[in-house]
Write a protein that holds these residues in place. Structure first.
Motif, short mmCIF file in Angstrom:
data_model
loop_
_atom_site.label_atom_id
_atom_site.label_comp_id
_atom_site.label_asym_id
_atom_site.label_seq_id
_atom_site.Cartn_x
_atom_site.Cartn_y
_atom_site.Cartn_z
N ALA A 87 0.83 -1.21 0.00
CA ALA A 87 0.00 0.00 0.00
C ALA A 87 0.87 1.25 0.00
O ALA A 87 0.55 2.24 -0.68
CB ALA A 87 -0.93 -0.01 1.22
N ALA A 88 1.98 1.21 0.74
CA ALA A 88 2.86 2.38 0.80
C ALA A 88 3.53 2.66 -0.53
O ALA A 88 3.61 3.81 -0.98
CB ALA A 88 3.92 2.17 1.89
N ILE A 89 4.01 1.60 -1.21
CA ILE A 89 4.65 1.80 -2.51
C ILE A 89 3.64 2.33 -3.53
O ILE A 89 3.90 3.29 -4.26
CB ILE A 89 5.27 0.49 -3.03
CG1 ILE A 89 6.40 0.01 -2.12
CG2 ILE A 89 5.83 0.68 -4.44
CD1 ILE A 89 6.97 -1.34 -2.50
N ALA A 90 2.48 1.68 -3.59
CA ALA A 90 1.48 2.08 -4.56
C ALA A 90 1.00 3.51 -4.31
O ALA A 90 0.85 4.31 -5.24
CB ALA A 90 0.29 1.12 -4.54
N ALA A 91 0.76 3.84 -3.03
CA ALA A 91 0.32 5.20 -2.72
C ALA A 91 1.36 6.23 -3.09
O ALA A 91 1.03 7.31 -3.62
CB ALA A 91 -0.02 5.30 -1.23
N THR A 231 13.15 4.79 -6.66
CA THR A 231 12.82 5.69 -5.56
C THR A 231 11.92 4.99 -4.55
O THR A 231 12.14 5.08 -3.33
CB THR A 231 12.11 6.95 -6.11
OG1 THR A 231 12.99 7.64 -6.99
CG2 THR A 231 11.70 7.88 -4.98
N ALA A 232 10.92 4.27 -5.04
CA ALA A 232 10.00 3.58 -4.14
C ALA A 232 10.69 2.42 -3.42
O ALA A 232 10.47 2.17 -2.24
CB ALA A 232 8.79 3.07 -4.91
N PHE A 233 11.55 1.70 -4.15
CA PHE A 233 12.20 0.55 -3.55
C PHE A 233 13.14 0.96 -2.42
O PHE A 233 13.30 0.22 -1.45
CB PHE A 233 12.97 -0.25 -4.60
CG PHE A 233 12.08 -1.00 -5.55
CD1 PHE A 233 10.75 -1.24 -5.25
CD2 PHE A 233 12.57 -1.47 -6.75
CE1 PHE A 233 9.92 -1.92 -6.11
CE2 PHE A 233 11.75 -2.16 -7.63
CZ PHE A 233 10.42 -2.39 -7.31
N ASP A 234 13.77 2.10 -2.53
CA ASP A 234 14.70 2.51 -1.49
C ASP A 234 14.01 2.61 -0.14
O ASP A 234 14.48 2.02 0.85
CB ASP A 234 15.33 3.86 -1.86
CG ASP A 234 16.52 3.71 -2.80
OD1 ASP A 234 16.95 2.57 -3.04
OD2 ASP A 234 17.02 4.74 -3.29
N PHE A 235 12.91 3.35 -0.05
CA PHE A 235 12.27 3.48 1.26
C PHE A 235 11.68 2.16 1.71
O PHE A 235 11.71 1.81 2.89
CB PHE A 235 11.22 4.61 1.26
CG PHE A 235 9.84 4.20 0.85
CD1 PHE A 235 8.99 3.55 1.75
CD2 PHE A 235 9.36 4.48 -0.41
CE1 PHE A 235 7.71 3.17 1.38
CE2 PHE A 235 8.08 4.12 -0.80
CZ PHE A 235 7.25 3.46 0.11
N ASN A 236 11.14 1.39 0.75
CA ASN A 236 10.48 0.15 1.16
C ASN A 236 11.47 -0.90 1.65
O ASN A 236 11.10 -1.78 2.43
CB ASN A 236 9.66 -0.42 0.01
CG ASN A 236 8.75 -1.55 0.48
OD1 ASN A 236 7.94 -1.36 1.38
ND2 ASN A 236 8.91 -2.72 -0.10
#
Length: 378
Positions: A87-91, A231-236
């Motif tokens: 949900a966090a990545i998609a959002a 970018t999304a993968f880094d935080f996740n």
């Protein structure tokens, strides 16, 4: 990591929920999409909408908050924490790159649990080398047609929509675009893999056969999808690490309780230095990995570079948590090896995240690349 009052409250609330609502069913949760009641509970707690803007039904929270949710929910059921991650990545992708119409349509559904999202990047011949993907999209009247196969997709068996990375240009990372694809679209077929853990996440493949995607479902610019995904993968990667660490710390907490009550030769196990030092070592390592993970998310909240810190988190969190859970199992003796405890399920689930989203070898290569300033394959 020093939490503020709101973050302390979030952590305490979710830990209580995890232990009371999730933990009793962890070993017996059926494979596939969880019942809507559980998704409703997660939505009501606000964890599915943490990174959804307030105007779209979320809380517009921080990346650190997402890490707290992953860590605490994993104490009860490691696999349920995966819903926070996706949900966090998609959002993040939708709020940043989607058209206003697509964002307004789907962000509220992610927040309320009526749309379970997936991320489709990996392919049978393109894993860590994400720039080698071959699934392609070609322009047609009003949109694009996608053809190809995505593999090892979390929630492949039941996700409602997915961010899909496809080739729209030339070779390499520069020719990749991202699309938001509803998975009830004609031409989408799925299969679910058998595995040793993570049954409820229905990991599998999604095949796209002339799947039509409207032009306004392109996320960001054409051929800019690779940078968006990274970018999304880094935080996740930090959220993944914290989920693993939550499962590891819960296992150590259970072992402390056990060692204080279990007696051998007239003394509690906790009086044996050989026992307590093992627990202390694992606890220290997990707290160190936890600190790096939250540092990563703090950098993400500040829009600061955090690729190297994310790689450190993703390497240490799953590996050290798996070691801690294995030790907890051993220290419980035969009862720990049996089905009365959660150790075997946690261990199998956490090991999966030593692979997913980048192996330890890939994470170390990223760290080395930053340290030495040159591509590590040269």
């Amino acid at each position: 990591m020093i939490f503020n009052d709101d973050q302390h409250f979030l952590a305490e609330t979710l830990r209580s929920f995890a232990r009371q609502r999730l933990k009793p069913d962890y070993l017996n949760r059926p494979p596939g999409r969880p019942d809507q009641a559980l998704l409703d509970d997660l939505a009501n707690l606000g964890v599915l909408g943490l990174l959804v803007p307030e105007e779209h039904g979320g809380s517009g929270a921080t990346f650190v908050d997402a890490g707290i949710a992953g860590e605490e929910l994993a104490r009860g059921d490691f696999n349920v924490s995966t819903f926070v991650q996706l949900a966090a990545i998609a959002a993040t992708g939708l709020r940043t790159w989607a058209t206003p119409m697509v964002a307004a349509t789907y962000l509220p559904k992610i927040a309320d649990g009526s749309c379970v999202p997936a991320i489709a990047l990996t392919e049978p011949d393109a894993g860590s080398d994400a720039g080698a993907i071959s699934t392609a999209a070609r322009e047609t009247d009003g949109g694009w047609l996608i053809n190809g196969e995505k593999s090892s997709v979390t929630f492949a068996g039941f996700a409602d929509a997915s961010i899909v990375l496809v080739r729209t240009g030339g070779p390499g990372a520069a020719g990749i675009s991202a699309f938001w694809v509803p998975l009830d679209t004609a031409g989408v077929t799925r299969s679910v893999y058998a595995g040793v853990g993570g049954e409820i996440i229905a990991r599998g493949s999604i095949v796209f056969d002339d799947v039509f995607v409207p032009g306004d479902h392109l996320l960001g610019e054409v051929d800019a999808g690779f940078a968006q995904a990274m970018t999304a993968f880094d935080f996740n990667r930090a959220v993944i690490a914290l989920s693993c660490i939550g499962a590891g710390l819960e296992s150590l907490d259970e072992t402390v309780d056990y060692a204080n009550t279990r007696h051998t030769f007239g003394k509690p196990l906790s009086s044996r230095q050989a026992i307590t030092q093992q627990v202390a070592e694992h606890y220290a390592k997990l707290q160190a990995a936890r600190s790096v993970s939250y540092d990563t998310l703090m950098l993400a909240d500040q829009s600061a570079k955090h690729t190297t810190e994310a790689a450190m988190s993703k390497w240490m969190g799953p590996a050290w948590s798996a070691d801690a859970i294995h030790t907890a199992l051993r220290l419980h003796g035969w009862s720990g090896y049996g089905s009365d405890h959660h150790f075997d399920q946690r261990l199998r689930d956490v090991i999966g995240l030593e692979i997913g989203d980048g192996t330890a070898e890939i994470m170390k290569a990223i760290i080395a690349r930053d340290l030495f300033g040159v591509p590590t394959h040269r």
